[in-house]
Design a protein around this motif. Structure first.
Motif, PDB file in Angstrom:
ATOM      1  N   GLY A 270      61.425 -34.639-105.117  1.00  0.00           N
ATOM      2  CA  GLY A 270      61.212 -33.241-105.507  1.00  0.00           C
ATOM      3  C   GLY A 270      61.941 -32.988-106.816  1.00  0.00           C
ATOM      4  N   PHE A 271      61.548 -31.935-107.526  1.00  0.00           N
ATOM      5  CA  PHE A 271      62.147 -31.694-108.847  1.00  0.00           C
ATOM      6  C   PHE A 271      61.837 -30.270-109.285  1.00  0.00           C
ATOM      7  CE2 PHE A 271      58.087 -33.805-108.895  1.00  0.00           C
ATOM      8  CZ  PHE A 271      57.295 -32.983-109.688  1.00  0.00           C
ATOM      9  N   TRP A 272      62.681 -29.744-110.139  1.00  0.00           N
ATOM     10  CA  TRP A 272      62.411 -28.442-110.773  1.00  0.00           C
ATOM     11  C   TRP A 272      63.167 -28.360-112.092  1.00  0.00           C
ATOM     12  CZ3 TRP A 272      67.037 -26.172-111.551  1.00  0.00           C
ATOM     13  CH2 TRP A 272      68.057 -26.349-110.604  1.00  0.00           C
ATOM     14  N   LEU A 273      62.654 -27.512-112.972  1.00  0.00           N
ATOM     15  CA  LEU A 273      63.332 -27.225-114.238  1.00  0.00           C
ATOM     16  C   LEU A 273      63.482 -25.716-114.368  1.00  0.00           C
ATOM     17  CD1 LEU A 273      61.313 -29.440-116.789  1.00  0.00           C
ATOM     18  CD2 LEU A 273      63.582 -29.942-115.868  1.00  0.00           C
ATOM     19  N   PHE A 274      64.503 -25.269-115.072  1.00  0.00           N
ATOM     20  CA  PHE A 274      64.606 -23.846-115.404  1.00  0.00           C
ATOM     21  C   PHE A 274      63.459 -23.480-116.351  1.00  0.00           C
ATOM     22  CE2 PHE A 274      69.069 -24.470-114.130  1.00  0.00           C
ATOM     23  CZ  PHE A 274      69.184 -23.390-113.261  1.00  0.00           C
TER      24      PHE A 274
ATOM     25  N   ARG B  23      60.911 -25.888-119.730  1.00  0.00           N
ATOM     26  CA  ARG B  23      59.699 -26.579-119.249  1.00  0.00           C
ATOM     27  C   ARG B  23      58.790 -26.918-120.435  1.00  0.00           C
ATOM     28  NH1 ARG B  23      58.912 -22.416-114.124  1.00  0.00           N
ATOM     29  NH2 ARG B  23      60.813 -23.107-113.081  1.00  0.00           N
ATOM     30  N   GLY B  24      57.849 -27.813-120.181  1.00  0.00           N
ATOM     31  CA  GLY B  24      56.828 -28.100-121.189  1.00  0.00           C
ATOM     32  C   GLY B  24      57.259 -29.089-122.244  1.00  0.00           C
ATOM     33  N   GLU B  25      58.394 -29.766-122.055  1.00  0.00           N
ATOM     34  CA  GLU B  25      58.868 -30.728-123.066  1.00  0.00           C
ATOM     35  C   GLU B  25      59.077 -32.126-122.477  1.00  0.00           C
ATOM     36  OE1 GLU B  25      62.256 -28.898-124.972  1.00  0.00           O
ATOM     37  OE2 GLU B  25      61.112 -27.063-125.257  1.00  0.00           O
TER      38      GLU B  25
ATOM     39  N   ASP C 164      48.093 -25.026-106.119  1.00  0.00           N
ATOM     40  CA  ASP C 164      48.220 -24.071-107.237  1.00  0.00           C
ATOM     41  C   ASP C 164      49.251 -24.525-108.268  1.00  0.00           C
ATOM     42  OD1 ASP C 164      46.466 -22.500-105.861  1.00  0.00           O
ATOM     43  OD2 ASP C 164      47.984 -21.092-105.111  1.00  0.00           O
ATOM     44  N   ASN C 165      49.737 -25.763-108.144  1.00  0.00           N
ATOM     45  CA  ASN C 165      50.815 -26.218-109.020  1.00  0.00           C
ATOM     46  C   ASN C 165      50.428 -27.547-109.683  1.00  0.00           C
ATOM     47  OD1 ASN C 165      53.323 -26.242-110.220  1.00  0.00           O
ATOM     48  ND2 ASN C 165      54.438 -26.923-108.397  1.00  0.00           N
ATOM     49  N   PRO C 166      49.338 -27.533-110.511  1.00  0.00           N
ATOM     50  CA  PRO C 166      48.868 -28.797-111.096  1.00  0.00           C
ATOM     51  C   PRO C 166      49.892 -29.453-112.006  1.00  0.00           C
ATOM     52  CG  PRO C 166      47.719 -26.919-112.068  1.00  0.00           C
ATOM     53  CD  PRO C 166      48.498 -26.392-110.908  1.00  0.00           C
TER      54      PRO C 166
ATOM     55  N   ALA D 175      51.871 -32.056-110.141  1.00  0.00           N
ATOM     56  CA  ALA D 175      51.104 -33.287-109.909  1.00  0.00           C
ATOM     57  C   ALA D 175      51.039 -34.114-111.191  1.00  0.00           C
ATOM     58  CB  ALA D 175      49.701 -32.945-109.411  1.00  0.00           C
ATOM     59  N   ARG D 176      50.865 -33.434-112.330  1.00  0.00           N
ATOM     60  CA  ARG D 176      50.799 -34.168-113.607  1.00  0.00           C
ATOM     61  C   ARG D 176      52.113 -34.882-113.917  1.00  0.00           C
ATOM     62  NH1 ARG D 176      48.179 -36.906-115.702  1.00  0.00           N
ATOM     63  NH2 ARG D 176      48.974 -36.635-117.825  1.00  0.00           N
ATOM     64  N   VAL D 177      53.226 -34.207-113.569  1.00  0.00           N
ATOM     65  CA  VAL D 177      54.540 -34.821-113.824  1.00  0.00           C
ATOM     66  C   VAL D 177      54.622 -36.177-113.127  1.00  0.00           C
ATOM     67  CG1 VAL D 177      57.015 -34.647-113.289  1.00  0.00           C
ATOM     68  CG2 VAL D 177      55.808 -32.684-114.256  1.00  0.00           C
TER      69      VAL D 177
HETATM   70  C1  LIG Z   1      56.775 -28.679-112.226  1.00  0.00           C
HETATM   71  C2  LIG Z   1      57.691 -28.584-113.417  1.00  0.00           C
HETATM   72  C3  LIG Z   1      58.977 -29.372-113.155  1.00  0.00           C
HETATM   73  C4  LIG Z   1      56.956 -29.198-114.630  1.00  0.00           C
HETATM   74  O1  LIG Z   1      57.762 -29.081-115.734  1.00  0.00           O
HETATM   75  P1  LIG Z   1      57.406 -29.688-117.164  1.00  0.00           P
HETATM   76  O2  LIG Z   1      57.938 -31.048-117.369  1.00  0.00           O
HETATM   77  O3  LIG Z   1      57.889 -28.660-118.100  1.00  0.00           O
HETATM   78  O4  LIG Z   1      55.846 -29.824-117.131  1.00  0.00           O
HETATM   79  P2  LIG Z   1      54.847 -29.520-118.333  1.00  0.00           P
HETATM   80  O5  LIG Z   1      54.839 -28.062-118.648  1.00  0.00           O
HETATM   81  O6  LIG Z   1      55.181 -30.455-119.432  1.00  0.00           O
HETATM   82  O7  LIG Z   1      53.491 -29.886-117.698  1.00  0.00           O
HETATM   83  C5  LIG Z   1      53.289 -31.126-117.092  1.00  0.00           C
HETATM   84  C6  LIG Z   1      51.826 -31.460-117.222  1.00  0.00           C
HETATM   85  O8  LIG Z   1      51.015 -30.421-116.657  1.00  0.00           O
HETATM   86  C7  LIG Z   1      50.103 -29.936-117.638  1.00  0.00           C
HETATM   87  N1  LIG Z   1      49.948 -28.504-117.399  1.00  0.00           N
HETATM   88  C8  LIG Z   1      50.697 -27.513-117.825  1.00  0.00           C
HETATM   89  N2  LIG Z   1      50.195 -26.333-117.400  1.00  0.00           N
HETATM   90  C9  LIG Z   1      49.093 -26.637-116.667  1.00  0.00           C
HETATM   91  C10 LIG Z   1      48.125 -25.865-115.967  1.00  0.00           C
HETATM   92  N3  LIG Z   1      48.218 -24.533-115.902  1.00  0.00           N
HETATM   93  N4  LIG Z   1      47.112 -26.512-115.354  1.00  0.00           N
HETATM   94  C11 LIG Z   1      47.010 -27.862-115.394  1.00  0.00           C
HETATM   95  N5  LIG Z   1      47.922 -28.634-116.023  1.00  0.00           N
HETATM   96  C12 LIG Z   1      48.935 -28.031-116.674  1.00  0.00           C
HETATM   97  C13 LIG Z   1      50.779 -30.257-118.971  1.00  0.00           C
HETATM   98  O9  LIG Z   1      49.819 -30.350-120.024  1.00  0.00           O
HETATM   99  C14 LIG Z   1      51.357 -31.613-118.652  1.00  0.00           C
HETATM  100  O10 LIG Z   1      50.337 -32.598-118.598  1.00  0.00           O
HETATM  101  P3  LIG Z   1      50.167 -33.788-119.671  1.00  0.00           P
HETATM  102  O11 LIG Z   1      51.228 -34.791-119.352  1.00  0.00           O
HETATM  103  O12 LIG Z   1      48.829 -34.325-119.387  1.00  0.00           O
HETATM  104  O13 LIG Z   1      50.340 -33.149-121.010  1.00  0.00           O
HETATM  105  C15 LIG Z   1      58.073 -27.125-113.755  1.00  0.00           C
HETATM  106  O14 LIG Z   1      56.903 -26.422-114.039  1.00  0.00           O
HETATM  107  C16 LIG Z   1      58.844 -26.441-112.631  1.00  0.00           C
HETATM  108  O15 LIG Z   1      60.058 -26.578-112.517  1.00  0.00           O
HETATM  109  N6  LIG Z   1      58.116 -25.681-111.782  1.00  0.00           N
HETATM  110  C17 LIG Z   1      58.738 -24.982-110.637  1.00  0.00           C
HETATM  111  C18 LIG Z   1      59.227 -25.938-109.563  1.00  0.00           C
HETATM  112  C19 LIG Z   1      58.144 -26.920-109.122  1.00  0.00           C
HETATM  113  O16 LIG Z   1      56.977 -26.600-109.070  1.00  0.00           O
HETATM  114  N7  LIG Z   1      58.591 -28.148-108.799  1.00  0.00           N
HETATM  115  C20 LIG Z   1      57.698 -29.198-108.311  1.00  0.00           C
HETATM  116  C21 LIG Z   1      57.565 -29.138-106.814  1.00  0.00           C
HETATM  117  S1  LIG Z   1      56.624 -30.504-106.186  1.00  0.00           S
END
Ligand SMILES: CC(C)(COP(=O)(O)OP(=O)(O)OC[C@H]1O[C@@H](n2cnc3c(N)ncnc32)[C@H](O)[C@@H]1OP(=O)(O)O)[C@@H](O)C(=O)NCCC(=O)NCCS
Length: 163
Positions: free
Chosen positions: A89-93, A97-99, A129-131, A134-136
């Motif tokens: 599991g993971f989260w960012l403030f 995010r997005g980097e 609802d949290n694509p 999944a991408r991460v």
């Molecule tokens: C999930 C989380 C850690 C991702 O943080 P991040 O590293 O900043 O992720 P990014 O914003 O760079 O996005 C990751 C990917 O999703 C894509 N993405 C961003 N917004 C999107 C959207 N609305 N729909 C689909 N894909 C999206 C990005 O383009 C990127 O994909 P890529 O590698 O193909 O470019 C962060 O959003 C978070 O902390 N969320 C709340 C906690 C959470 O959901 N934790 C995970 C629980 S399983």
């Protein structure tokens, strides 16, 4: 970026309590019902015991050389001790995010667990609802393994076979 145990600085409990109260983290991660600073301090105090007993490992994602700067968290819980399967599991403030930081952290912990720690399988459960989440993990080599009855998407990575 660096990973370190929680509790390295006096402000850690404050950061953690703020994260537990953040809308997306509270929605998509399993966080305690009590979001207070004292609850966060107690959770941090219990981390070494959970780690030593092989139940869980939770690490703060920080800036290299600046342990007081906390970007987020990456952690695993032992799901199947006999099979050595873990859940990640993971989260960012929101401001950081997005980097790509989450992918770097997930990749580092995944690599260490599979290649140096004898873990055979790691899985992530992500909300439909949290694509982004999944991408991460996809970026780190996890592959979609199916869907649970409530729509939760499961992604898996296995220990590579020995050479
Ligand atoms: C999930 C989380 C850690 C991702 O943080 P991040 O590293 O900043 O992720 P990014 O914003 O760079 O996005 C990751 C990917 O999703 C894509 N993405 C961003 N917004 C999107 C959207 N609305 N729909 C689909 N894909 C999206 C990005 O383009 C990127 O994909 P890529 O590698 O193909 O470019 C962060 O959003 C978070 O902390 N969320 C709340 C906690 C959470 O959901 N934790 C995970 C629980 S399983």
């Amino acid at each position: 970026m660096a990973l370190r145990p929680w509790g390295a600085t006096p402000k850690d409990a404050e950061f953690l309590a703020a994260a537990w109260a953040e809308e997306d983290i509270a929605r998509f991660c399993s966080v305690p019902v009590d979001h207070g600073r004292d609850a966060a301090a107690a959770w941090i105090a219990g981390e070494p015991d959970r780690r030593d007993r092989g139940l869980a490992l939770d690490l703060a994602i920080t800036e290299l050389g600046q342990p007081e700067v906390i970007f987020g968290e990456v952690g695993v819980t032992m799901a199947e001790p006999v099979k050595r399967w873990c859940e990640i599991g993971f989260w960012l403030f929101p401001g950081v995010r997005g980097e790509g930081r989450a992918s770097l952290a997930v990749d580092a912990l995944t690599d260490w667990l599979l290649n140096e720690h004898g873990i055979r399988r790691i899985f992530a459960r992500t909300h439909p609802d949290n694509p982004r989440s999944a991408r991460v993990v996809e970026r780190c080599g996890y592959q979609a393994a199916g869907e649970l009855a409530d729509g939760t998407i499961v992604l898996v990575i296995d220990q590579p076979p020995p050479l």
